[in-house]
Design a protein around this motif. Sequence first.
Motif, PDB file in Angstrom:
ATOM      1  N   LEU A 177     -33.865  45.045 133.004  1.00 45.43           N
ATOM      2  CA  LEU A 177     -35.093  44.283 133.262  1.00 45.43           C
ATOM      3  C   LEU A 177     -35.120  43.050 132.388  1.00 45.43           C
ATOM      4  CD1 LEU A 177     -37.958  44.007 134.519  1.00 45.43           C
ATOM      5  CD2 LEU A 177     -38.791  45.411 132.618  1.00 45.43           C
ATOM      6  N   THR A 178     -35.447  41.917 132.991  1.00 43.72           N
ATOM      7  CA  THR A 178     -35.562  40.682 132.236  1.00 43.72           C
ATOM      8  C   THR A 178     -36.957  40.095 132.355  1.00 43.72           C
ATOM      9  OG1 THR A 178     -34.712  38.418 131.968  1.00 43.72           O
ATOM     10  CG2 THR A 178     -34.675  39.322 134.200  1.00 43.72           C
ATOM     11  N   PRO A 179     -37.511  39.633 131.251  1.00 47.19           N
ATOM     12  CA  PRO A 179     -38.688  38.763 131.363  1.00 47.19           C
ATOM     13  C   PRO A 179     -38.228  37.383 131.782  1.00 47.19           C
ATOM     14  CG  PRO A 179     -38.044  38.974 129.066  1.00 47.19           C
ATOM     15  CD  PRO A 179     -37.110  39.856 129.863  1.00 47.19           C
ATOM     16  N   GLY A 180     -39.178  36.484 131.979  1.00 48.66           N
ATOM     17  CA  GLY A 180     -38.835  35.091 132.211  1.00 48.66           C
ATOM     18  C   GLY A 180     -38.750  34.365 130.886  1.00 48.66           C
ATOM     19  N   TRP A 181     -39.203  33.121 130.866  1.00 52.36           N
ATOM     20  CA  TRP A 181     -39.231  32.352 129.617  1.00 52.36           C
ATOM     21  C   TRP A 181     -40.376  32.916 128.783  1.00 52.36           C
ATOM     22  CZ3 TRP A 181     -38.361  26.364 129.483  1.00 52.36           C
ATOM     23  CH2 TRP A 181     -38.226  25.959 128.147  1.00 52.36           C
ATOM     24  N   LEU A 182     -40.016  33.641 127.750  1.00 53.19           N
ATOM     25  CA  LEU A 182     -40.980  34.466 127.024  1.00 53.19           C
ATOM     26  C   LEU A 182     -41.691  33.678 125.932  1.00 53.19           C
ATOM     27  CD1 LEU A 182     -41.700  37.558 127.146  1.00 53.19           C
ATOM     28  CD2 LEU A 182     -40.227  37.812 125.152  1.00 53.19           C
ATOM     29  N   ARG A 183     -43.011  33.749 125.941  1.00 53.48           N
ATOM     30  CA  ARG A 183     -43.781  33.143 124.851  1.00 53.48           C
ATOM     31  C   ARG A 183     -43.903  34.166 123.711  1.00 53.48           C
ATOM     32  NH1 ARG A 183     -47.140  31.360 129.004  1.00 53.48           N
ATOM     33  NH2 ARG A 183     -48.992  32.471 128.277  1.00 53.48           N
ATOM     34  N   SER A 184     -42.773  34.462 123.124  1.00 54.40           N
ATOM     35  CA  SER A 184     -42.751  35.376 121.983  1.00 54.40           C
ATOM     36  C   SER A 184     -43.286  34.662 120.749  1.00 54.40           C
ATOM     37  CB  SER A 184     -41.320  35.836 121.712  1.00 54.40           C
ATOM     38  OG  SER A 184     -40.522  34.728 121.312  1.00 54.40           O
ATOM     39  N   GLU A 185     -43.501  35.428 119.701  1.00 54.63           N
ATOM     40  CA  GLU A 185     -43.955  34.841 118.447  1.00 54.63           C
ATOM     41  C   GLU A 185     -42.957  33.799 117.944  1.00 54.63           C
ATOM     42  OE1 GLU A 185     -45.297  39.185 118.625  1.00 54.63           O
ATOM     43  OE2 GLU A 185     -43.450  38.053 118.999  1.00 54.63           O
ATOM     44  N   MET A 186     -41.662  34.125 118.066  1.00 54.24           N
ATOM     45  CA  MET A 186     -40.632  33.196 117.601  1.00 54.24           C
ATOM     46  C   MET A 186     -40.596  31.927 118.432  1.00 54.24           C
ATOM     47  SD  MET A 186     -37.615  35.973 116.753  1.00 54.24           S
ATOM     48  CE  MET A 186     -36.427  34.760 116.203  1.00 54.24           C
ATOM     49  N   MET A 187     -40.758  32.062 119.751  1.00 58.40           N
ATOM     50  CA  MET A 187     -40.728  30.893 120.616  1.00 58.40           C
ATOM     51  C   MET A 187     -41.940  29.993 120.362  1.00 58.40           C
ATOM     52  SD  MET A 187     -39.060  29.196 122.877  1.00 58.40           S
ATOM     53  CE  MET A 187     -37.802  30.391 123.376  1.00 58.40           C
ATOM     54  N   LEU A 188     -43.102  30.591 120.215  1.00 61.77           N
ATOM     55  CA  LEU A 188     -44.297  29.800 119.934  1.00 61.77           C
ATOM     56  C   LEU A 188     -44.146  29.045 118.613  1.00 61.77           C
ATOM     57  CD1 LEU A 188     -47.025  32.379 121.008  1.00 61.77           C
ATOM     58  CD2 LEU A 188     -46.458  30.259 122.191  1.00 61.77           C
ATOM     59  N   ASP A 189     -43.611  29.732 117.595  1.00 59.63           N
ATOM     60  CA  ASP A 189     -43.382  29.065 116.316  1.00 59.63           C
ATOM     61  C   ASP A 189     -42.378  27.927 116.459  1.00 59.63           C
ATOM     62  OD1 ASP A 189     -45.148  30.765 115.102  1.00 59.63           O
ATOM     63  OD2 ASP A 189     -43.627  31.962 114.049  1.00 59.63           O
ATOM     64  N   HIS A 190     -41.350  28.142 117.262  1.00 57.79           N
ATOM     65  CA  HIS A 190     -40.324  27.120 117.455  1.00 57.79           C
ATOM     66  C   HIS A 190     -40.924  25.835 118.015  1.00 57.79           C
ATOM     67  CE1 HIS A 190     -36.425  25.372 118.468  1.00 57.79           C
ATOM     68  NE2 HIS A 190     -36.869  25.159 119.697  1.00 57.79           N
ATOM     69  N   PHE A 191     -41.889  25.980 118.924  1.00 64.31           N
ATOM     70  CA  PHE A 191     -42.523  24.811 119.528  1.00 64.31           C
ATOM     71  C   PHE A 191     -43.764  24.346 118.766  1.00 64.31           C
ATOM     72  CE2 PHE A 191     -40.496  26.254 123.685  1.00 64.31           C
ATOM     73  CZ  PHE A 191     -39.508  25.272 123.630  1.00 64.31           C
ATOM     74  N   GLY A 192     -44.117  25.063 117.696  1.00 64.54           N
ATOM     75  CA  GLY A 192     -45.256  24.654 116.884  1.00 64.54           C
ATOM     76  C   GLY A 192     -46.595  24.821 117.565  1.00 64.54           C
ATOM     77  N   VAL A 193     -46.703  25.858 118.423  1.00 66.83           N
ATOM     78  CA  VAL A 193     -47.954  26.123 119.134  1.00 66.83           C
ATOM     79  C   VAL A 193     -48.332  27.586 118.961  1.00 66.83           C
ATOM     80  CG1 VAL A 193     -47.644  24.298 120.843  1.00 66.83           C
ATOM     81  CG2 VAL A 193     -46.697  26.571 121.296  1.00 66.83           C
ATOM     82  N   THR A 194     -49.503  27.940 119.472  1.00 70.66           N
ATOM     83  CA  THR A 194     -49.955  29.323 119.482  1.00 70.66           C
ATOM     84  C   THR A 194     -50.181  29.740 120.929  1.00 70.66           C
ATOM     85  OG1 THR A 194     -52.310  28.784 119.401  1.00 70.66           O
ATOM     86  CG2 THR A 194     -51.137  28.926 117.284  1.00 70.66           C
ATOM     87  N   GLU A 195     -50.520  30.992 121.123  1.00 69.31           N
ATOM     88  CA  GLU A 195     -50.806  31.440 122.484  1.00 69.31           C
ATOM     89  C   GLU A 195     -52.036  30.736 123.032  1.00 69.31           C
ATOM     90  OE1 GLU A 195     -50.532  33.030 126.094  1.00 69.31           O
ATOM     91  OE2 GLU A 195     -48.998  33.103 124.536  1.00 69.31           O
ATOM     92  N   GLN A 196     -52.936  30.335 122.159  1.00 69.67           N
ATOM     93  CA  GLN A 196     -54.157  29.671 122.612  1.00 69.67           C
ATOM     94  C   GLN A 196     -53.899  28.240 123.089  1.00 69.67           C
ATOM     95  OE1 GLN A 196     -54.034  31.691 119.754  1.00 69.67           O
ATOM     96  NE2 GLN A 196     -54.848  33.252 121.159  1.00 69.67           N
ATOM     97  N   ASN A 197     -52.939  27.549 122.490  1.00 67.77           N
ATOM     98  CA  ASN A 197     -52.703  26.150 122.884  1.00 67.77           C
ATOM     99  C   ASN A 197     -51.255  25.927 123.340  1.00 67.77           C
ATOM    100  OD1 ASN A 197     -51.345  26.279 120.442  1.00 67.77           O
ATOM    101  ND2 ASN A 197     -51.989  24.249 119.754  1.00 67.77           N
ATOM    102  N   TRP A 198     -50.619  26.965 123.891  1.00 71.48           N
ATOM    103  CA  TRP A 198     -49.206  26.878 124.245  1.00 71.48           C
ATOM    104  C   TRP A 198     -48.889  25.757 125.218  1.00 71.48           C
ATOM    105  CZ3 TRP A 198     -47.222  27.425 129.179  1.00 71.48           C
ATOM    106  CH2 TRP A 198     -48.065  27.987 130.153  1.00 71.48           C
ATOM    107  N   ARG A 199     -49.857  25.384 126.052  1.00 73.29           N
ATOM    108  CA  ARG A 199     -49.609  24.326 127.026  1.00 73.29           C
ATOM    109  C   ARG A 199     -49.359  22.969 126.367  1.00 73.29           C
ATOM    110  NH1 ARG A 199     -50.281  25.562 132.256  1.00 73.29           N
ATOM    111  NH2 ARG A 199     -51.165  27.610 132.736  1.00 73.29           N
TER     112      ARG A 199
END
Length: 305
Positions: free
Chosen positions: A203-225
């Motif tokens: 099973l694969t997820p898609g492009w995952l907004r994991s904690e590490m990915m959000l940190d990498h882009f400098g965003v949070t789940e609230q402002n990921w866009r």
Amino acid sequence: MSTALHGRVALVAGATRGAGRGIAVELGAAGATVYCTGRTTAEHRSDYDRPETIEETAELVSRAGGTGIAVRVDHLVPGEVRELVERIDAERGRLDVLVNDIGGEHLMYWHKPVWEQPLDKGLLRLRLGIDTHMITSHFALPLMIRRPGGLVVELTDGTAEVAERFYRGAEGAFYDLAKSAAHRFARAQAEELAPHGGTAVSLTPGWLRSEMMLDHFGVTEQNWRDAIETVPHFAISETPRYVGRAVAALAADPEVARWNGKSLSSGELAKVYGFTDLDGSRPDAWPYITEVEWAGRPADVTGYR
């Protein structure tokens, strides 16, 4: 909250963060007892050097409606895995769901050929992505097959079709091999579990907004866009809970054996089972990634989300 998995027992190997945490929480939301394993605890950080802990995951499972149990385990150490399964047997006497989600994503070396990647870390990447899964299944499956209906989920990145068609050159050969191996190991377990009434899938997820990915882009789940401004294709991303809902749906399906040996994605299963991501959307990331992003087309999630 659902009671679809009330009385069921799950082991999520690699539940500290990311997809593993999302899966554990959604199994808990369906009423399961979930053993959440990993190496980072409130007292000890692993070499990931991340703040998330297995105790936090277990608390989230319980808060969602299940029973979360945190157990520190290094799944490269057979003795620790054996003790874990013996504990599950002693405390619950059954195992219904096994999720192998150990990977080693902190050992990534982007855009480097195999001869330029550190060999010791590349080989460790293979051990974390392959050996841990095989060690865990070796000890866990004898408990699972005591009763029919067990489910094994091998977490990976990309479907088997994607692995066949594309080389994950950006992530490198060690990553590509580890993620491709999950499909073959799921297929092997599917063959071996079928006579016992069990099911195994990759099973694969898609492009995952994991904690590490959000940190990498400098965003949070609230402002990921906000990250879409610099990485437009991030618009197709999904939360870890989305793939968690995929696993919970599989575990609750009385006809789950129809998927035995298959390579699945969170977006595909959302269409079948009718669940959505936390925001009510239904992203189907892998068709988008291959048909839009990797094809060099402009970012546009219309028809994919």
